[in-house]
Design a protein around this motif. Sequence first.
Motif, short mmCIF file in Angstrom:
data_model
loop_
_atom_site.label_atom_id
_atom_site.label_comp_id
_atom_site.label_asym_id
_atom_site.label_seq_id
_atom_site.Cartn_x
_atom_site.Cartn_y
_atom_site.Cartn_z
N HIS A 89 0.84 -1.19 0.00
CA HIS A 89 0.00 0.00 0.00
C HIS A 89 0.88 1.25 0.00
O HIS A 89 1.88 1.30 0.73
CB HIS A 89 -0.92 0.00 1.23
CG HIS A 89 -2.06 0.95 1.10
ND1 HIS A 89 -1.94 2.30 1.34
CD2 HIS A 89 -3.35 0.75 0.71
CE1 HIS A 89 -3.10 2.89 1.12
NE2 HIS A 89 -3.98 1.98 0.74
N PHE A 90 0.49 2.23 -0.80
CA PHE A 90 1.32 3.44 -0.91
C PHE A 90 1.54 4.09 0.46
O PHE A 90 2.61 4.65 0.72
CB PHE A 90 0.65 4.46 -1.84
CG PHE A 90 0.96 4.28 -3.30
CD1 PHE A 90 1.18 3.03 -3.85
CD2 PHE A 90 1.02 5.38 -4.15
CE1 PHE A 90 1.46 2.86 -5.20
CE2 PHE A 90 1.32 5.24 -5.50
CZ PHE A 90 1.53 3.99 -6.03
N SER A 91 0.55 4.04 1.32
CA SER A 91 0.66 4.72 2.61
C SER A 91 1.60 4.00 3.57
O SER A 91 1.94 4.54 4.62
CB SER A 91 -0.72 4.87 3.25
OG SER A 91 -1.22 3.59 3.63
N ARG A 92 1.99 2.76 3.23
CA ARG A 92 2.88 1.98 4.09
C ARG A 92 4.23 1.73 3.40
O ARG A 92 4.99 0.86 3.83
CB ARG A 92 2.23 0.63 4.45
CG ARG A 92 0.91 0.73 5.18
CD ARG A 92 1.02 1.44 6.54
NE ARG A 92 1.96 0.73 7.40
CZ ARG A 92 2.77 1.33 8.29
NH1 ARG A 92 2.74 2.65 8.40
NH2 ARG A 92 3.57 0.62 9.03
N ALA A 93 4.52 2.47 2.37
CA ALA A 93 5.78 2.26 1.63
C ALA A 93 6.99 2.44 2.55
O ALA A 93 7.00 3.34 3.40
CB ALA A 93 5.86 3.23 0.47
N GLN A 94 7.96 1.57 2.36
CA GLN A 94 9.21 1.69 3.12
C GLN A 94 10.38 1.44 2.17
O GLN A 94 10.27 0.66 1.21
CB GLN A 94 9.24 0.65 4.24
CG GLN A 94 8.30 1.00 5.38
CD GLN A 94 8.40 0.01 6.52
OE1 GLN A 94 8.14 -1.17 6.34
NE2 GLN A 94 8.79 0.50 7.69
N ALA A 95 11.50 2.07 2.48
CA ALA A 95 12.69 1.98 1.64
C ALA A 95 13.06 0.52 1.36
O ALA A 95 13.40 0.16 0.23
CB ALA A 95 13.84 2.72 2.30
N SER A 96 13.00 -0.33 2.39
CA SER A 96 13.45 -1.72 2.24
C SER A 96 12.44 -2.59 1.50
O SER A 96 12.76 -3.72 1.12
CB SER A 96 13.71 -2.32 3.62
OG SER A 96 12.52 -2.33 4.37
N ARG A 97 11.23 -2.09 1.27
CA ARG A 97 10.19 -2.90 0.62
C ARG A 97 10.11 -2.65 -0.89
O ARG A 97 9.22 -3.15 -1.56
CB ARG A 97 8.83 -2.63 1.26
CG ARG A 97 8.75 -3.11 2.70
CD ARG A 97 7.37 -2.87 3.28
NE ARG A 97 6.35 -3.70 2.63
CZ ARG A 97 5.04 -3.54 2.82
NH1 ARG A 97 4.61 -2.59 3.61
NH2 ARG A 97 4.18 -4.33 2.20
N LEU A 98 11.07 -1.87 -1.42
CA LEU A 98 11.08 -1.61 -2.86
C LEU A 98 11.94 -2.67 -3.55
O LEU A 98 12.96 -3.10 -3.00
CB LEU A 98 11.63 -0.21 -3.13
CG LEU A 98 10.87 0.91 -2.42
CD1 LEU A 98 11.55 2.25 -2.65
CD2 LEU A 98 9.41 0.96 -2.86
N ALA A 99 11.52 -3.09 -4.73
CA ALA A 99 12.29 -4.09 -5.47
C ALA A 99 13.39 -3.42 -6.28
O ALA A 99 13.18 -2.35 -6.85
CB ALA A 99 11.35 -4.85 -6.41
N LEU A 100 14.56 -4.04 -6.31
CA LEU A 100 15.65 -3.59 -7.17
C LEU A 100 15.73 -4.56 -8.34
O LEU A 100 16.02 -5.75 -8.15
CB LEU A 100 16.98 -3.57 -6.40
CG LEU A 100 18.21 -3.17 -7.21
CD1 LEU A 100 18.08 -1.76 -7.76
CD2 LEU A 100 19.47 -3.30 -6.36
N VAL A 101 15.43 -4.07 -9.53
CA VAL A 101 15.34 -4.94 -10.71
C VAL A 101 16.13 -4.34 -11.87
O VAL A 101 16.61 -3.21 -11.79
CB VAL A 101 13.87 -5.16 -11.14
CG1 VAL A 101 13.09 -5.89 -10.06
CG2 VAL A 101 13.20 -3.82 -11.44
N THR A 102 16.24 -5.10 -12.93
CA THR A 102 16.88 -4.58 -14.15
C THR A 102 15.85 -4.56 -15.28
O THR A 102 14.77 -5.12 -15.15
CB THR A 102 18.08 -5.45 -14.57
OG1 THR A 102 17.57 -6.75 -14.93
CG2 THR A 102 19.10 -5.58 -13.46
#
Length: 242
Positions: free
Chosen positions: A49-62
């Motif tokens: 959920h956008f309101s619970r976004a956290q730096a560590s919960r983002l995916a790093l992809v190519t």
Amino acid sequence: MDHQQARRELAAAFRWAARLDYHEGIANHFSAAVSDDGQEFLINTRGMHFSRAQASRLALVTTTDRASDPVAQNVDATAWILHSFIHRNVPRARCILHTHMPYATALASLKDFEFLMLDQNACRFYDRIAYDRHYAGMALEPTEGERVASLLADGKDILFLANHGVLVVADTIAQAFDELYYLEKAAQLQVIALSTGRELQIVDNETAALACKQWREYPEAAELHFAALMDILDIGSADYIK
Ligand SMILES: [Zn+2]
């Protein structure tokens, strides 16, 4: 930009998109390139959920090889298609924000709509908008991602997607969010002005071009705006940086 700082800034962008009601819960998507060649990027994971976004919960992809990447498998399919093609084909698009925010999307749903140079905020976007006038369902096929990316190829920074939403690209996360913010503000004003049914007083092209140039040369405006937004999150919502 430092990879961890990019994570914090992108998480802040999600949090503020939720606060400003640009989001649709877990839908819509933001990404930011972290490698010099722009091929490695951060993006939201499915179900966050956008309101619970956290730096560590983002995916790093190519931009390639989604099939063999378990992290990339946890990115929404339409997000993957759109953002991977734009990051691959439009290198200046370091940050890509896609929303269905209500006022801009309302305008994108009007027949033959052109963004009106109706106020100072609107003039910021003079000659910077591209239009995709052919809604073709959800972007689930690579051809759709490639087609949308091609619409940004001639230097436009804003894309109105008919019957769908908008997409903003910029060099930095702060710049992209500032664009998104003023785009929705200007769109809101246009919806209100159009709703009066009165004749509109449109800014002439020469003046609109001047105001656009002044906007773009205004020192540090986007950076100061975004820093102020992060400051507010630091009071009571500081877990976005985790
Ligand atoms: Zn969408």
